[in-house]
Write an enzyme that holds these catalytic residues in place. Structure first.
Site, PDB file in Angstrom:
ATOM      1  N   HIS A   1       0.184  -1.366   0.106  1.00 60.48           N
ATOM      2  CA  HIS A   1      -0.039   0.358   0.264  1.00 60.48           C
ATOM      3  C   HIS A   1       1.371   1.392  -0.205  1.00 60.48           C
ATOM      4  O   HIS A   1       0.384   2.306  -0.271  1.00 60.48           O
ATOM      5  CB  HIS A   1      -1.177  -0.008   1.092  1.00 60.48           C
TER       6      HIS A   1
HETATM    7  N1  UDP Z   1      -3.893  -4.388   8.446  1.00 59.52           N
HETATM    8  C1  UDP Z   1      -5.168  -5.658   8.733  1.00 59.52           C
HETATM    9  N2  UDP Z   1      -6.366  -6.124   7.880  1.00 59.52           N
HETATM   10  C2  UDP Z   1      -4.999  -5.658   6.497  1.00 59.52           C
HETATM   11  C3  UDP Z   1      -4.094  -5.698   6.693  1.00 59.52           C
HETATM   12  C4  UDP Z   1      -3.132  -4.939   7.438  1.00 59.52           C
HETATM   13  O1  UDP Z   1      -6.120  -5.187  10.111  1.00 59.52           O
HETATM   14  O2  UDP Z   1      -5.625  -6.295   5.517  1.00 59.52           O
HETATM   15  C5  UDP Z   1      -3.481  -4.354   9.970  1.00 59.52           C
HETATM   16  C6  UDP Z   1      -1.959  -4.643  10.480  1.00 59.52           C
HETATM   17  O3  UDP Z   1      -2.429  -6.752  10.732  1.00 59.52           O
HETATM   18  C7  UDP Z   1      -1.519  -4.048  10.926  1.00 59.52           C
HETATM   19  C8  UDP Z   1      -1.506  -2.516  10.325  1.00 59.52           C
HETATM   20  O4  UDP Z   1      -3.073  -3.246   9.751  1.00 59.52           O
HETATM   21  O5  UDP Z   1      -1.178  -4.238  12.112  1.00 59.52           O
HETATM   22  C9  UDP Z   1      -0.520  -2.384   9.179  1.00 59.52           C
HETATM   23  O6  UDP Z   1      -0.845  -1.142   8.628  1.00 59.52           O
HETATM   24  P1  UDP Z   1      -1.150  -0.717   7.280  1.00 59.52           P
HETATM   25  O7  UDP Z   1      -0.401  -1.898   6.018  1.00 59.52           O
HETATM   26  O8  UDP Z   1      -2.225   0.366   6.184  1.00 59.52           O
HETATM   27  O9  UDP Z   1       0.130   0.802   7.801  1.00 59.52           O
HETATM   28  P2  UDP Z   1       1.946   0.920   8.217  1.00 59.52           P
HETATM   29  O10 UDP Z   1       2.103   0.118   9.434  1.00 59.52           O
HETATM   30  O11 UDP Z   1       2.130   0.337   7.018  1.00 59.52           O
HETATM   31  O12 UDP Z   1       1.551   2.210   8.610  1.00 59.52           O
END
Ligand code: UDP
Length: 381
Positions: free
Chosen positions: A227
């Site tokens: 993403h």
């Molecule tokens: N996550 C979720 N469902 C999904 C994809 C990710 O619950 O379909 C959770 C994942 O377990 C983690 C969080 O979302 O706890 C990560 O978010 P994201 O990847 O959007 O953002 P980043 O961590 O890169 O800021």
């Protein structure tokens, strides 16, 4: 000491709901203990949801599953550009803070909601506490890096999740003096996401049916998430990552819960997710946290550009290929459980092959699972 300390929590994006869930729970535990011990004043939390993520499967499901108190304010600001969103959030958050007059504004991570909350609060002279302070990718092309750097500058308490984060701040000359009587406080409390992973794993085992629904077997599939703007906004990078996933899917099923932004970009490219029946990759809608925990725990390898998912792979003892050029979680790369593969198709496939038979035991890189408790104790003193 006051009877009540007022905290305004500002969240807006999926990972922030997960992080804030742990602190909200620790606040409830603290308040419930007050009548029995005189360990400090009551903490009153007000939750301000900026609306940055608004789809039900990117927001509402987390409030429900993680039992986060319903937001007191929903600002409904999402879907615009970075500048437009951040500007509108600052204006709306300022109005709420003037009304609420909190003792602390609590912000999480590195999104536009984080920066908007910190800026609005700092200009009103309300102290800011930043959970996940000190992280750096040293790549200012990432919107998240700009948000982190500025939020750390504005914060009174910087809650670092790792030693690396603490060291990053030291390199930049932190702590800074904010006024004649205030110097920033830096506290390595560990990672609230580790608290969440431990706490919700039990609930996930009990309630999630995702393995059965998708017909998956433990260690019989690869989980992928993509993403980051640095991948989704560049069709050639996204196409190269997809080509790698398709190649890997010939060997082992690949499940990809699609972030709305990635879906839009793939659709614009006329890519495989327009024709899911014929793609070797299994596209699914974004899943709730409990389902995600089960997918992560049971995956053979995780391939991701997510910050949170890289760590969760480690928490659950699963090796991880990171489709980025750098990571804020360098300790995972140093430990040999995370390989940075960039977006080159062959590099991603090679990294996957390097890790498919890697087994390891999770160590204490991210604290003891009681970070939220430590945060609450510090806010309370
Ligand atoms: N996550 C979720 N469902 C999904 C994809 C990710 O619950 O379909 C959770 C994942 O377990 C983690 C969080 O979302 O706890 C990560 O978010 P994201 O990847 O959007 O953002 P980043 O961590 O890169 O800021």
């Amino acid at each position: 000491m006051p009877d009540t300390i007022k905290i305004s929590t500002i969240i807006g994006a999926r990972p922030q709901f997960i992080k804030a869930a742990t602190v909200s729970r620790a606040i409830s535990v603290h308040n419930a203990a007050i009548p029995r011990s005189v360990s400090g004043p009551l903490l009153h939390e007000t939750i301000i949801h900026t609306g940055q993520h608004f789809d039900a499967n990117m927001s509402e499901v987390f409030f429900r599953e993680l039992e986060i108190p319903a937001p007191d304010y929903n600002l409904g600001i999402g879907g615009g550009s970075h500048g437009r969103n951040t500007g509108r959030m600052i204006e709306a958050i300022e109005d709420v803070l003037l009304k609420e007059t909190p003792d602390w504004v609590l912000v999480y991570g590195d999104t536009d909601s984080t920066l908007a909350g910190a800026l609005a609060a700092a200009k009103l002279h309300i102290p800011v506490a930043h959970v996940e302070a000190g992280l750096r990718s040293y790549n200012r092309a990432m919107p998240e890096e700009i948000n982190r750097i500025l939020t750390d500058q504005l914060s009174t308490i910087l809650f670092c999740p790792t030693r690396t984060a603490e060291a990053n701040l030291a390199k930049e000359g932190f702590p800074h003096r904010l006024s004649s009587d205030t110097v920033q406080q830096i506290c390595n409390v560990g990672d609230v996401m580790y608290d969440a992973a431990l706490f919700y794993a039990v609930k996930a085992e009990k309630h999630s049916r995702i393995m059965q629904t998708l017909g998956l077997t433990p260690k019989g599939f690869v989980l992928a998430t993509i993403h980051r703007a640095e991948n989704t906004d560049y069709p050639e990078r996204l196409a190269a990552i997809m080509a790698a996933l398709e190649q890997i899917a010939k060997e082992i099923p690949v499940v990809l819960p699609l972030h709305p932004r990635t879906r839009k970009c793939l659709e614009n490219m006329g890519g495989a997710c327009n024709d899911p029946q014929n793609s070797p990759v299994r596209f699914v809608d974004p899943v709730g946290y409990l389902d995600m925990v089960m997918l992560e725990k049971n995956a053979r390898v995780i391939i991701t550009d997510s910050g949170g998912v890289q760590k969760e792979a480690y928490f659950h003892g699963v090796p991880c290929v990171t489709v980025r050029e750098e990571t804020e979680w360098v300790e995972l790369v140093e430990a040999g459980v995370n390989v940075l593969a960039g977006s080159d198709t062959q590099h991603v496939v090679q990294a996957f092959q390097q890790l498919i038979n890697k087994f390891f035991v999770t160590d204490m890189l991210y604290g003891n699972g009681n970070s939220a408790e430590k945060i609450v104790d510090i806010l309370n003193t």
